[in-house]
Design a protein around this motif. Sequence first.
Motif, PDB file in Angstrom:
ATOM      1  N   GLU A  66       1.098  -1.387   0.340  1.00 20.63           N
ATOM      2  CA  GLU A  66       0.236   0.296   0.328  1.00 20.63           C
ATOM      3  C   GLU A  66       1.265   1.804  -0.426  1.00 20.63           C
ATOM      4  OE1 GLU A  66      -3.670   0.020   2.290  1.00 20.63           O
ATOM      5  OE2 GLU A  66      -2.600  -1.375   3.336  1.00 20.63           O
ATOM      6  N   GLU A  69       2.362   2.060  -3.805  1.00 28.05           N
ATOM      7  CA  GLU A  69       1.538   1.994  -4.488  1.00 28.05           C
ATOM      8  C   GLU A  69       1.044   3.757  -4.373  1.00 28.05           C
ATOM      9  OE1 GLU A  69       1.346   0.386  -7.181  1.00 28.05           O
ATOM     10  OE2 GLU A  69       2.266  -0.448  -6.711  1.00 28.05           O
ATOM     11  N   ARG A  78      -3.065   9.595   1.679  1.00 29.36           N
ATOM     12  CA  ARG A  78      -2.921   7.171   1.387  1.00 29.36           C
ATOM     13  C   ARG A  78      -1.658   7.237   2.496  1.00 29.36           C
ATOM     14  NH1 ARG A  78      -5.118   3.947   4.018  1.00 29.36           N
ATOM     15  NH2 ARG A  78      -4.473   1.906   2.814  1.00 29.36           N
ATOM     16  N   LEU A  82      -1.105   6.053   6.142  1.00 31.09           N
ATOM     17  CA  LEU A  82      -0.115   5.255   5.927  1.00 31.09           C
ATOM     18  C   LEU A  82       1.082   5.407   6.950  1.00 31.09           C
ATOM     19  CD1 LEU A  82      -0.857   3.446   2.638  1.00 31.09           C
ATOM     20  CD2 LEU A  82      -1.534   2.692   4.109  1.00 31.09           C
TER      21      LEU A  82
END
Length: 136
Positions: A66, A69, A78, A82
């Motif tokens: 994740e 990406e 994102r 994360l």
Amino acid sequence: MTGPTDIHAYLAAFDDIPGTRVFTAKRARQGYQLNQFAMSLMKPENRERWKADERKYLEDWKLSDEQREALLARDYNRLLDLGGNVYFLAKLFSTDGLSFAQAVSTMTDMSFEEYTRMMVGGGRSPEGQRSIKEGR
């Protein structure tokens, strides 16, 4: 705060603030390798390696799929989710030729020009949704 406090409940309350990601110890642990990657871009030779082949450069880092990406997509929201820290991620913005304001504006639903006008005008209004949970 007085009396016994459930630290987990206290920290969970931060997740109820719309559009805000508080950089907690949990996020710091989750994003350690991600933030180390970003800091590596302070060295010119690493920036050149990154620009030459981003996927190959990421092989040197123990990142989740994740995180990889999100880095490749430049999905900064994102990356914050994360474990990324915006001040470390600024090394990525800079490597991409973006100012801090340009990069941060992509995290909003505004164009850079709209974002700049809002910030010059005093920032985001305190009016509006203040709680995700309560919808207010």
